[in-house]
Design an enzyme around this catalytic site. Structure first.
Site, short mmCIF file in Angstrom:
data_model
loop_
_atom_site.label_atom_id
_atom_site.label_comp_id
_atom_site.label_asym_id
_atom_site.label_seq_id
_atom_site.Cartn_x
_atom_site.Cartn_y
_atom_site.Cartn_z
N CYS A 48 28.26 -18.12 -33.33
CA CYS A 48 27.76 -19.48 -33.04
C CYS A 48 27.59 -19.72 -31.55
CB CYS A 48 28.68 -20.51 -33.66
SG CYS A 48 28.75 -20.38 -35.45
N HIS A 81 27.24 -27.28 -30.13
CA HIS A 81 27.01 -26.49 -31.34
C HIS A 81 27.39 -27.36 -32.54
CE1 HIS A 81 27.27 -23.68 -34.51
NE2 HIS A 81 28.58 -23.62 -34.52
N ASN A 111 25.57 -25.95 -40.24
CA ASN A 111 25.89 -25.08 -39.11
C ASN A 111 24.92 -23.89 -39.13
OD1 ASN A 111 26.94 -23.21 -37.32
ND2 ASN A 111 29.06 -23.51 -37.95
N1 COA Z 1 34.96 -28.72 -51.43
C1 COA Z 1 36.08 -29.23 -51.92
N2 COA Z 1 37.30 -28.80 -51.57
C2 COA Z 1 37.36 -27.80 -50.67
C3 COA Z 1 36.21 -27.22 -50.12
C4 COA Z 1 34.98 -27.71 -50.53
N3 COA Z 1 33.81 -27.23 -50.07
N4 COA Z 1 36.59 -26.26 -49.25
C5 COA Z 1 37.94 -26.24 -49.26
N5 COA Z 1 38.41 -27.17 -50.13
C6 COA Z 1 39.79 -27.50 -50.46
C7 COA Z 1 40.75 -26.38 -50.13
O1 COA Z 1 40.75 -25.43 -51.16
C8 COA Z 1 42.04 -27.13 -50.03
O2 COA Z 1 42.53 -27.36 -51.33
P1 COA Z 1 44.11 -27.28 -51.62
O3 COA Z 1 44.73 -28.36 -50.74
O4 COA Z 1 44.18 -27.58 -53.07
O5 COA Z 1 44.52 -25.90 -51.22
C9 COA Z 1 41.63 -28.48 -49.46
O6 COA Z 1 40.22 -28.59 -49.67
C10 COA Z 1 41.92 -28.61 -48.00
O7 COA Z 1 41.50 -27.42 -47.37
P2 COA Z 1 41.62 -27.24 -45.82
O8 COA Z 1 41.00 -25.93 -45.43
O9 COA Z 1 43.00 -27.51 -45.38
O10 COA Z 1 40.69 -28.46 -45.38
P3 COA Z 1 40.37 -29.01 -43.94
O11 COA Z 1 40.71 -30.43 -43.86
O12 COA Z 1 40.86 -28.11 -42.87
O13 COA Z 1 38.76 -28.92 -43.94
C11 COA Z 1 37.06 -27.47 -43.14
C12 COA Z 1 38.15 -27.69 -44.18
C13 COA Z 1 36.47 -26.08 -43.38
C14 COA Z 1 35.97 -28.51 -43.34
C15 COA Z 1 37.66 -27.60 -41.72
O14 COA Z 1 38.84 -26.85 -41.63
C16 COA Z 1 36.71 -27.17 -40.67
O15 COA Z 1 35.65 -27.75 -40.49
N6 COA Z 1 37.07 -26.13 -39.91
C17 COA Z 1 36.19 -25.61 -38.90
C18 COA Z 1 35.19 -24.71 -39.58
C19 COA Z 1 34.04 -24.36 -38.70
O16 COA Z 1 33.46 -25.21 -38.07
N7 COA Z 1 33.68 -23.07 -38.67
C20 COA Z 1 32.60 -22.59 -37.92
C21 COA Z 1 32.92 -22.57 -36.49
S1 COA Z 1 31.58 -22.03 -35.60
#
Ligand code: COA
Length: 364
Positions: free
Chosen positions: A145, A291, A321
Site C-alpha cells: 500500500c 492511503h 483499499n
Molecule cells: N464481517 C463481520 N465480522 C467480521 C468481519 C467481517 N468482514 N471480519 C472480522 N469479523 C469479526 C472477527 O471474526 C471478530 O469476531 P470474534 O470477536 O467473534 O472473534 C470480530 O469481527 C472482531 O474482529 P477484530 O479483528 O478484532 O475487529 P476490529 O475491530 O479490529 O476490525 C478490521 C477489523 C480489519 C476492520 C480492523 O482491524 C482494521 O481495519 N485493521 C486495519 C486493516 C488494514 O487497514 N489493513 C490494510 C493496511 S494497508
C-alpha cells in the site's frame, strides 16, 4: 539543480461495483459491520471477481462452490479477462492525456504492484507491452500500500540526478482475486479492491515554486507476519502445491488490530517527520492525501495532528483499499473536484505490508 513536478494524473477502476450487501450474501458479514469498522460502502472489482461473487451469492453450498473454484476455476476456465496491467495501462493513458504527452515522450516508468499478472516478469513489462514499448526502461516495485509513495520517490530521484526528464509513475492493483469470500477470509476480502492511478513527472528548475519537495520512507520487516501472503512465494517448496491449497496457505493473512495500531503510529510519525524536515506545521498543509485503508485510521491520525476534515480527502467509501493505487486515485479525484489549487502544499502518506510506509510533500 532540478526537481520533479507532476504535470498529469489519471486513474482507472473496473466498471463492476460490489456493495457490502452483495458481500453479505456471500459470507457472514453486514453493511453495518463494514461501514462502522472501515467506512467502505462499495468497491470496484475485476469482471471475473464480480461474476464469481454473483455466482457465490446464489450458491446454496458456499463451501462447495469455493472448493470447486480452486479445483476447476470459474466455469472451468482459469484465464483472467482483465489483469492488473490492463488497469495500469488505462490509468497511464489517462495521465499521459492530461499531461498532453505521448508514451514515446516518456523516458522511464516506475510501477508498484503488489500482486502481479505473472510471477515474472513484473507488471511493468506487461504494461510496456500494452504500450508497444520496446526499449523504455521500466522499474517495478512491490511495496504494497506504500507503493505509490516509493515509486514517486524513485521517479523524482531519477529526475533530480538528471538521468531522465519525464517519468511515468504508476500504482496499480488487482487484489480482489486473491482473497477468499468466505467466513474465514472475511477479515480481508471486505477491505481490498482493484484500481490504478498514475502521474507524469517532468523536470523543472529547482527554484520553481511548484514541484516535489521531499520524501520520507521507512520499512520495518520484523513484524511482517501481521500482513503477508505466501501464495506462490518461495517460502514454501515447491512454491505451488495441492497440499499448499489444502492447508489453506494460498490466502493472504492479516492481524487486523496490529495493522491498525501500526498504521496509526507510523502515519503520525511520518507526517510529523515530513513537517519537521520542512519546518512546517500541520496548519501549513492545504490537503492531506492519506492511503485509503480505513476511515477510522484516517480520522484518528487527522484528529491527533489537529488536521480538520476539510483538509483531508477520502474516497474509500466507493473504492475500498486499492493499495498502491489509492493515493494517486485520491490525487486525481481531488484535482477533478477542484480541491487542489496552484500553490497548495500537499502531503501524501501511505502505510502497508512490509511494513513499509512513507510520505511525500509537494507544492502544486
Ligand atoms: N464481517 C463481520 N465480522 C467480521 C468481519 C467481517 N468482514 N471480519 C472480522 N469479523 C469479526 C472477527 O471474526 C471478530 O469476531 P470474534 O470477536 O467473534 O472473534 C470480530 O469481527 C472482531 O474482529 P477484530 O479483528 O478484532 O475487529 P476490529 O475491530 O479490529 O476490525 C478490521 C477489523 C480489519 C476492520 C480492523 O482491524 C482494521 O481495519 N485493521 C486495519 C486493516 C488494514 O487497514 N489493513 C490494510 C493496511 S494497508
Amino acid at each position: 539543480m532540478r526537481k520533479a513536478k507532476i504535470i498529469g494524473t489519471g486513474m482507472a477502476v473496473p466498471e463492476c461495483v460490489v456493495d457490502n450487501h452483495l458481500l453479505a450474501r456471500c459470507m457472514n458479514t453486514s453493511d453495518e459491520w463494514i461501514m462502522q469498522r472501515t467506512g467502505i460502502k462499495e468497491r470496484r472489482v475485476s469482471p471475473d471477481t464480480y461474476r464469481m461473487l454473483l455466482r457465490l451469492a446464489e450458491a446454496p453450498d458456499k463451501e462447495a462452490f469455493i472448493r470447486d473454484l480452486y479445483d476447476h476455476g470459474l466455469d472451468g476456465k482459469i484465464d483472467s479477462t482483465m489483469s492488473v496491467a490492463d488497469l495500469a495501462h488505462e490509468a497511464s493513458q489517462a495521465a499521459l492525456k492530461s499531461a498532453g504527452l505521448a508514451i514515446g515522450e516518456i523516458d522511464f516508468i516506475v510501477d508498484s504492484t503488489t500482486f502481479p499478472d505473472y510471477a515474472f516478469p513484473h507488471t511493468g513489462s506487461v504494461l510496456g507491452t500494452k504500450f508497444g514499448l520496446t526499449s523504455t526502461p521500466i522499474l517495478n516495485l512491490q511495496q504494497g500500500c506504500a507503493g505509490f509513495i516509493y515509486a514517486l520517490a524513485c521517479g523524482d530521484a531519477f529526475i533530480r540526478m538528471g538521468m531522465y526528464d519525464r517519468v511515468l509513475v504508476v500504482g496499480a492493483e488487482m487484489l480482489s482475486p486473491v482473497f477468499e469470500y468466505s467466513d474465514r477470509g472475511r477479515d480481508m476480502s471486505v477491505l481490498f479492491a482493484d484500481g490504478a492511478g498514475a502521474v507524469v513527472l517532468e523536470a523543472v528548475d529547482a527554484a520553481s515554486r511548484s514541484g516535489i519537495i521531499s520524501h520520507h520512507l521507512h520499512t520495518d520487516g520484523t513484524i511482517l507476519d501481521k500482513l503477508y501472503g505466501e501464495i506462490f512465494g518461495t517460502s514454501t517448496f515447491p512454491p505451488i502445491s495441492k497440499k499448499k491449497i489444502d492447508d489453506d496457505r494460498c490466502r493472504p493473512r492479516m492481524h487486523g488490530r496490529s495493522v491498525f495500531v501500526q498504521a496509526v503510529k507510523r502515519f503520525k510519525e511520518v507526517i510529523r517527520e515530513t513537517l519537521e524536515a520542512n519546518r512546517l506545521t500541520a496548519a501549513d498543509i492545504d490537503l492531506l492525501l492519506f492511503h485509503q485503508a480505513n476511515l477510522r485510521i484516517i480520522d484518528s491520525v487527522a484528529e491527533h495532528l489537529k488536521i480538520p476534515p476539510a483538509k483531508t480527502f477520502t474516497n474509500l467509501h466507493k473504492y475500498g483499499n486499492t493499495s498502491a493505487a489509492s493515493v494517486p486515485i485520491c490525487l486525481h479525484e481531488a484535482l477533478a473536484e477542484g480541491r487542489i489549487h496552484e500553490g497548495d502544499l500537499i502531503l501524501m502518506a501511505a502505510f502497508g505490508t512490509g511494513f513499509a510506509w512513507g510520505a511525500s510533500l509537494l507544492r502544486w
